[in-house]
Design a protein around this motif. Structure first.
Motif, mmCIF file in Angstrom:
data_model
loop_
_atom_site.group_PDB
_atom_site.id
_atom_site.type_symbol
_atom_site.label_atom_id
_atom_site.label_comp_id
_atom_site.label_asym_id
_atom_site.label_seq_id
_atom_site.Cartn_x
_atom_site.Cartn_y
_atom_site.Cartn_z
ATOM 1 N N VAL A 19 0.848 -1.195 0.000
ATOM 2 C CA VAL A 19 0.000 0.000 0.000
ATOM 3 C C VAL A 19 0.887 1.251 0.000
ATOM 4 O O VAL A 19 0.635 2.215 -0.725
ATOM 5 C CB VAL A 19 -0.955 0.004 1.213
ATOM 6 N N ALA A 20 1.960 1.204 0.805
ATOM 7 C CA ALA A 20 2.888 2.346 0.838
ATOM 8 C C ALA A 20 3.500 2.567 -0.538
ATOM 9 O O ALA A 20 3.667 3.706 -0.988
ATOM 10 C CB ALA A 20 3.981 2.099 1.871
ATOM 11 N N ARG A 58 2.141 1.769 -3.502
ATOM 12 C CA ARG A 58 1.135 2.327 -4.413
ATOM 13 C C ARG A 58 0.890 3.798 -4.088
ATOM 14 O O ARG A 58 0.706 4.626 -4.989
ATOM 15 C CB ARG A 58 -0.158 1.532 -4.319
ATOM 16 N N ALA A 59 0.880 4.126 -2.798
ATOM 17 C CA ALA A 59 0.681 5.523 -2.407
ATOM 18 C C ALA A 59 1.824 6.386 -2.931
ATOM 19 O O ALA A 59 1.609 7.479 -3.465
ATOM 20 C CB ALA A 59 0.585 5.634 -0.886
ATOM 21 N N PHE A 114 1.511 7.062 -6.505
ATOM 22 C CA PHE A 114 0.424 7.989 -6.835
ATOM 23 C C PHE A 114 0.782 9.436 -6.508
ATOM 24 O O PHE A 114 0.529 10.343 -7.305
ATOM 25 C CB PHE A 114 -0.855 7.592 -6.087
ATOM 26 N N ALA A 169 2.850 10.939 0.169
ATOM 27 C CA ALA A 169 3.383 9.742 0.818
ATOM 28 C C ALA A 169 4.417 10.139 1.880
ATOM 29 O O ALA A 169 4.396 9.633 3.001
ATOM 30 C CB ALA A 169 4.013 8.813 -0.217
#
Ligand SMILES: Nc1ncnc2c1ncn2[C@@H]1O[C@H](COP(=O)(O)OP(=O)(O)OP(=O)(O)O)[C@@H](O)[C@H]1O
Ligand SMILES: [Mg+2]
Lengths: 264, 324
Positions: free
Chosen positions: B188-189, B191-192, B195, B200
């Motif tokens: 998740v980190a 992907r963040a 993005f 982040a």
């Protein structure tokens, strides 16, 4: 708790944006930082949270101190660990991630499972709208819901100091009032708040203390209640930006929206 | 049963089934390679031109570990193919470590510099790793000890290479693994970070660590795809070779067609390019008088160009590059 002293920030080695800025956020208080577009409010948050690097900015003078420790040379992740988290201007939720995944990123510095799930529960209680949409993609939430998610995400790190950069920006008056109540609630549970706003009325109505900045410097500060009554402040800020909580204007907004939908 | 499935099977259906497996397998290889590019690109916005060199290094590591050092066979019993897969994992891990070292020495100091410079650096790396690895590969032939060699089996009258099945299975495992990984905290980190890097950082995500993980994963995938691309019938006799390395670049059309920043795009892009290449090779073969021999090699680029005309950022790519 937080002390910014004599801060000078330069972008791209030439553009001087903060010129000796000093503010203080005492333990447990809400402090408002007000100023017009371009005054340097966001630059101040970047300086405090270690995000100047990303913008080719540098602190050239002054200090940032949290509970007696100098933090102006720390990495952003170290600053979050030391207890400061910010809700960025423009919400900046991770639009491709779900609500829960956004909250996971907020709790990334927290390695204790129990504490993470407690923080998660607290966010869900505080924002029931989010509780209903935990697996929804954040990009599909409304502006107000995204702002709540951004705040919830910041709370996942259990900050001692929460910095909010224009949380009321672009929100309908009813939502502004809700965000305001939320900030009070967060503060009452023991978190100090640095509230950056152009909506001076909203900010000063809940703040203990207020600073007004112009072109990178504090030009006025004082007890929030006093600033609210001050004629200059009223003329330059309150007059310009109006009261966010006005019912009549809210109904007008809604009416306008409905009509627009009918017409289009 | 050995020998490669060539152009003609007994009847049209068998030919089709044979071609289908061939296409699925080549598509899987492209998808694996593309996934390596995409992971690194997603996290760091850099096209890692050193993927080919890392692939070559991976094949070399496997040969050393499995053939020369007889790891893990010298310690444990059991079937040979299990040994081989353990050695494959070790080789991928070794390549991941190499990727980490490369990232730390050359990419990390460049963070914040223009992306173009980063890409050029990876090109330089490509040359360096390749020269070193070539020497290592060329002095003695480097056998990879692939358990199924060039063996085939039959489905009806269609002959299918075990390599095909292995490649398809490997791609399945890699994509499922990536999908699972993306649900973990670290995933998740990542992907963040892909993005919105600044947001982040503001959450306290250690972006440097995310870059490192992306590079390690990308390098491991390069190694695995390099090794599988060296199997018969793609690579000559299962040796570590230049072909395995150059193969990485043949996946670029798949990466670009699918979208540089999309994992799903890597899978779909890889399959589309693989299918186009194999089916064109099979069913347009009687037109070589018009389109020339060796036209299959051009097919991926034609498909990519047509795709880009319709969707300039690839099928699943993101139009605007969100960068601060
Ligand atoms: N990355 C940058 N490079 C150069 N100048 C910048 C950069 N970011 C901000 N500035 C300049 O610094 C000044 C202060 O900007 P900042 O964003 O801090 O203001 P602000 O008070 O947050 O404004 P707003 O209310 O519009 O958000 C502006 O003049 C802006 O143009
Ligand atoms: Mg701002």
């Amino acid at each position: 708790m937080l002390e910014v002293a004599n801060l000078e920030v330069v972008y791209n080695e030439v553009i001087l944006v903060l010129r000796g800025l000093s503010i203080e956020v005492p333990d447990g208080q809400i402090v408002a930082l007000l100023g017009a577009n371009g005054a340097g409010k966001t630059t101040t948050t970047r300086a405090i949270t270690g995000l100047l690097d990303v913008h080719e900015g540098k602190i050239t003078k002054g200090t940032v101190t949290l509970a007696g420790e100098r933090i102006e040379n720390l990495e952003p992740s170290q600053i979050v660990r030391s207890g400061i988290t910010q809700v960025m201007e423009g919400r900046r939720v991770f639009a491709e991630l779900t609500v829960d995944e956004n909250l996971v990123t907020g709790g990334i510095t927290n390695t204790d499972r129990v504490s993470i799930s407690e923080a998660h529960d607290r966010v869900m209680t505080m924002f029931p709208v989010l509780a209903d949409r935990r697996t929804a993609t954040a990009g599909y939430l409304s502006g107000g819901e995204q702002q709540m998610l951004a705040i919830g995400r910041a709370l996942m790190s259990n900050p001692k100091l929460l910095i909010l950069d224009e949380p009321s920006l672009g929100l309908a008056p009813k939502l502004v009032a809700q965000i305001r109540d939320t900030i009070v609630e967060i503060n009452q549970s023991g978190t100090s708040v640095l509230l950056i706003e152009q909506n001076a009325n909203m900010a000063l109505s809940i703040a203990d203390y207020g600073y007004i900045m112009e072109t990178g410097k504090i030009v006025m500060d004082g007890e929030a209640a006093k600033l609210l009554k001050d004629e200059d402040v009223q003329e330059f800020y309150l007059g310009l930006h109006g009261d966010g909580g006005d019912r009549k204007s809210f109904r007008e907004v809604k009416h306008y929206k409905r009509r627009k939908r009918w017409l289009s | 049963m050995s020998g490669l499935p060539l152009v003609l099977a007994a009847n049209a259906l068998d030919t089709f089934v044979q071609t289908l497996f061939k296409a699925l397998a080549l598509g899987s290889l492209y998808a694996l390679l593309a996934l390596g590019f995409v992971l690194i690109y997603k996290a760091t916005q850099t096209i890692n031109f050193a993927q080919g060199a890392l692939a070559l290094a991976g094949t070399w590591f496997l040969s050393i570990i499995f053939m020369d050092w007889e790891i893990p066979g010298r310690w444990i019993g059991g079937p040979g193919w299990v040994h081989w897969f353990i050695a494959l994992l070790l080789a991928a891990t070794a390549t991941a470590v190499l990727g980490l070292i490369v990232e730390r020495l050359t990419i990390r100091p460049m963070i914040g510099e223009p992306l173009f410079s980063m890409a050029v650096i990876t090109l330089g790396l490509e040359v360096v790793i390749r020269v070193v690895a070539f020497d290592a590969v060329n002095t003695t032939p480097r056998i990879l000890g692939i358990p199924w060699g060039a063996e085939t089996f039959k489905i009806g009258g269609a002959m299918v290479a075990w390599s095909y099945i292995a490649a398809i299975g490997m791609a399945g495992v890699a994509f499922l693994g990536t999908w699972r990984f993306f649900k973990t905290r670290t995933g998740v980190a990542m992907r963040a970070t892909a993005f919105d890097q600044e947001a982040a950082l503001a959450q306290g995500i250690n972006v440097g660590r995310v870059f490192a993980i992306a590079w390690a994963a990308g390098a491991a995938l390069a190694a695995i795809s390099g090794i599988f691309a060296s199997m018969p019938p793609w690579g000559p006799a299962g040796l570590a070779s230049r072909d395995g390395a150059f193969f990485a670049f043949r996946a670029l059309p798949a990466v670009i067609l699918g979208g540089l920043d999309s994992v799903v795009g890597a899978l779909i892009g890889g399959l589309i390019i693989g299918f186009a290449e194999v089916f064109a090779g099979q069913y347009l073969a009687s037109y070589t008088g018009v389109i020339g021999t060796g036209y299959q090699q051009v097919v991926p680029y034609v498909v990519m160009l047509v795709g880009l005309l319709v969707r300039p950022y690839g099928i699943f790519g993101t139009a605007e590059v969100r960068r601060v």
